[in-house]
Motif scaffolding. Structure first.
Motif, PDB file in Angstrom:
ATOM      1  N   UNK A 177      -0.818   6.438   1.865  1.00 55.47           N
ATOM      2  CA  UNK A 177      -1.882   5.428   1.826  1.00 55.47           C
ATOM      3  C   UNK A 177      -1.520   4.205   2.659  1.00 55.47           C
ATOM      4  N   UNK A 178      -0.226   3.832   2.653  1.00 55.66           N
ATOM      5  CA  UNK A 178       0.210   2.690   3.462  1.00 55.66           C
ATOM      6  C   UNK A 178       0.077   2.987   4.956  1.00 55.66           C
ATOM      7  N   UNK A 179       0.356   4.221   5.326  1.00 55.29           N
ATOM      8  CA  UNK A 179       0.200   4.609   6.728  1.00 55.29           C
ATOM      9  C   UNK A 179      -1.252   4.554   7.168  1.00 55.29           C
ATOM     10  N   UNK A 180      -2.143   4.946   6.269  1.00 54.26           N
ATOM     11  CA  UNK A 180      -3.579   4.891   6.582  1.00 54.26           C
ATOM     12  C   UNK A 180      -4.015   3.448   6.804  1.00 54.26           C
ATOM     13  N   UNK A 181      -3.594   2.571   5.906  1.00 57.27           N
ATOM     14  CA  UNK A 181      -3.952   1.149   6.020  1.00 57.27           C
ATOM     15  C   UNK A 181      -3.376   0.557   7.309  1.00 57.27           C
ATOM     16  N   UNK A 182      -2.127   0.909   7.617  1.00 58.83           N
ATOM     17  CA  UNK A 182      -1.491   0.390   8.826  1.00 58.83           C
ATOM     18  C   UNK A 182      -2.239   0.838  10.086  1.00 58.83           C
ATOM     19  N   UNK A 183      -2.626   2.117  10.120  1.00 59.36           N
ATOM     20  CA  UNK A 183      -3.361   2.627  11.293  1.00 59.36           C
ATOM     21  C   UNK A 183      -4.695   1.918  11.459  1.00 59.36           C
ATOM     22  N   UNK A 184      -5.374   1.622  10.342  1.00 59.75           N
ATOM     23  CA  UNK A 184      -6.663   0.923  10.424  1.00 59.75           C
ATOM     24  C   UNK A 184      -6.472  -0.495  10.979  1.00 59.75           C
ATOM     25  N   UNK A 185      -5.399  -1.155  10.563  1.00 59.62           N
ATOM     26  CA  UNK A 185      -5.122  -2.500  11.070  1.00 59.62           C
ATOM     27  C   UNK A 185      -4.903  -2.465  12.578  1.00 59.62           C
TER      28      UNK A 185
END
Length: 622
Positions: A64-72
């Motif tokens: 989930x953290x990787x998903x958020x990071x990619x969106x940023x």
């Protein structure tokens, strides 16, 4: 995890029917291990460490953290950062989380009684995942017998070495290269005692049994992907351990028949295919498997067909109750006819010491002298007191079968077909010029339309796509909600017309309905293979024999795939598409097709009308 029961309850671990060598972890506690990974693992400890790695991804919330990071990163708009810069930044973050999972996973791993060194060796398994699960020298004796010896020219004098790219540039990779990962684990192991640690806790015998099951399944997955070379080599490896295994013999038979069809132009690959370039050249392969790939590429199609019949027919006699092998054997007899070879060409012509010229008779003269099938068989059974004139290496391949096997002698063609001759299907390993014939692609003939009264409905789909949105163009949640309603509509319309419908939809199945899940999987695999390429009407299906069991179980050979797509394109407004196709999975053909497109959103009444009309047409043979 015995000391952490809460975490153990949160985790749900599955095997995934995929030939890929990998494992995955998701934010809701789902962990998947590919069949390909289990096939490649050398020890139970290696799998245990990989599980520890994936569990650490979950506990550290990497997914989930990787998903958020990619969106940023995607939403940043400052100057100077192009698409490639963003890719590198995403990969760097991913590599950091992978390295963390390696270390945290080892901390979990060291709480077990497993051999620490196996954690380090697990990276070798991943490094060489592009190679088969074992490297076994392919020996040409596998296809030979006392009457049939393959020419040495079909085999390489030496195979290529294995390339080591463990220290490759990983700038644009999501994982650090294996050299870095192995070193990090080696540093941890160096400070720990490995005394008393073992490779297997549950037991080597149980581990190897499960691994061999995965390897058997891997053969089927290769077939589903139409990767006949990989399937054949994998089955060859398994045959060394299980020489009398019927399933292994069946896989080999399927592969040899499929490669025969490919050589005749009757099985094709194209740009839509899983293997868009078709059969791989041997130059793309490393180490021992290269010999088999070289043989497949080097041997002319007619000679491969002859060798295939030799193997498949003997396998059929060994396992007479196996229907697929009997079918492929009969089909290969027909292909032999198209090589322009018949029994007449396997008659041993003896030399006469006085007049050598008389020996050089062509097939037509011999055929006049031996004008019946029984005469030809009888001639094969006579003792020859002189040296055989013909020295083509494959001439005596079937001699024992002709002499002692009535079924083989009866089914083998009297002579070849009458199609246009060419010699491209044979090598120069003949003592004379042998005329051969090419096989023209069989014409696709549609059967007469039938009145269908029952179908299996395979998971109706409903997709909502909005191309005008910058992110999340596929509207997953809305699609799922509409799909549930659409499934109800389809079943209601069938019921109103007394049309028998069996729905196989995973979202409607309970945990106790494993048999339905397996049936769903079997049919899906059938479609995966059928649609691997745009020439789907002619593609033979090799990946599953269980389709006959599914047909018998549900009392129908017809499967319906239906669905709706709402598509909004940039500046084009909303378009709704309605699809309804029915396939005869026994005869491998489409028997009903309905496709409509109209502007705007589909109302409930319109969808109901379209589905109702489809069932009316199907049941009334329109």
């Amino acid at each position: 995890l015995k000391n952490n029961p809460t975490l153990r309850k949160e985790l749900h671990i599955f095997t995934l029917k995929s030939a890929v060598v990998n494992a995955y972890s998701y934010d809701k506690g789902y962990v998947f291990l590919d069949i390909g990974l289990i096939s490649q693992a050398e020890t139970e400890a290696q799998l245990a460490y990989i599980l520890c790695h994936e569990i650490s991804h979950y506990t550290k919330k990497h997914n989930i953290n990787g998903y958020v990071n990619d969106k940023k990163i995607d939403n940043r708009r400052y100057n100077g950062q192009d698409r490639e810069d963003k890719l590198i930044e995403k990969c760097q973050y991913s590599k950091e989380t992978e390295s963390e999972a390696d270390i945290e996973g080892f901390k979990l791993f060291e709480q077990t009684n497993y051999n620490f060194k196996q954690a380090e060796k697990a990276f070798d398994v991943l490094q060489y995942a592009h190679l088969p699960f074992e490297l076994v020298e392919f020996q040409k004796q596998f296809f030979e017998n006392e009457h049939y010896k393959l020419p040495a020219g079909y085999f390489l004098k030496e195979v290529s070495s294995i390339r080591n790219n463990s220290n490759e540039d990983d700038t644009k990779h999501t994982h650090p290269n294996t050299a870095k990962r192995k070193q990090a684990i080696a540093d941890l192991i160096a400070n720990r005692s490995n005394v008393g640690k073992v490779n297997e806790v549950l037991g080597k015998e149980q581990f190897e049994y499960i691994r061999d099951l995965a390897r058997m399944e891997l053969c089927r997955l290769y077939l589903k992907n139409r990767d006949y070379q990989s399937a054949l080599y994998a089955a060859y490896i398994l045959s060394k351990k299980y020489p009398n295994n019927e399933y292994v013999a069946e896989i080999i038979s399927k592969c040899m028949y499929a490669i025969s069809l490919h050589g005749k132009g009757m099985l094709r690959y194209n740009s839509d295919s899983y293997l868009e370039d078709g059969l791989k050249p041997y130059t793309d392969i490393e180490s021992y498997p290269q010999q088999l790939y070289h043989l497949i590429g080097k041997m002319p199609s007619n000679e491969w067909t002859m060798m295939s019949l030799n193997y498949v027919y003997r396998a059929h006699k060994k396992f007479p109750a196996n229907k697929p092998m009997a079918t492929y054997s009969d089909s290969l007899f027909k292909l032999i006819k198209n090589t322009d070879w018949g029994i007449i060409d396997f008659v041993r012509v003896t030399k006469k010491p006085v007049v050598i010229a008389e020996v050089k008779k062509d097939s037509s003269i011999i055929k006049d002298e031996l004008n019946s099938k029984t005469d030809l068989i009888a001639s094969l059974q006579k003792e020859n007191s002189f040296k055989n004139y013909d020295t083509a290496y494959y001439k005596e391949m079937y001699v024992d079968l002709f002499m002692h096997d009535t079924e083989f002698a009866t089914k083998f063609p009297m002579s070849g077909s009458n199609s246009e001759n060419n010699s491209s299907g044979f090598s120069t390993y003949n003592s004379h010029n042998t005329k051969t014939k090419t096989t023209k692609n069989s014409e696709y003939v549609k059967t007469e339309k039938l009145k269908i009264e029952k179908v299996v409905l395979l998971e109706p789909f409903y997709l909502k796509i909005n191309e005008t949105r910058k992110v999340d163009k596929m509207k997953y949640i809305e699609s799922d909600e509409s799909q549930e309603k659409f499934t109800v509509t389809v079943n209601d319309c069938a019921k109103r017309q007394n049309f028998e419908l069996v729905t196989l939809d995973p979202s409607l199945m309970s945990a106790s309905e494993a048999d339905k899940v397996n049936d769903y999987s079997t049919i899906n695999d059938w479609f995966t293979e059928k649609f691997d390429g745009n020439d789907a009407d002619r593609n033979p299906i090799f990946n599953t024999d269980d389709i006959d069991k599914v047909i018998a179980k549900y009392g129908t050979q017809y499967v319906m795939k239906t669905g709706i797509v709402n598509y909004r394109g940039a500046g084009k407004g909303l378009t709704t598409y309605y699809y309804n196709f029915i396939y005869d999975i026994k005869n491998n053909e489409m028997v009903y097709k309905k496709y409509e497109a109209f502007h705007g959103r589909a109302s409930k009444d319109m969808i109901n009308a379209k589905v109702y009309q489809s069932f009316f047409e199907i049941s009334h043979a329109k």
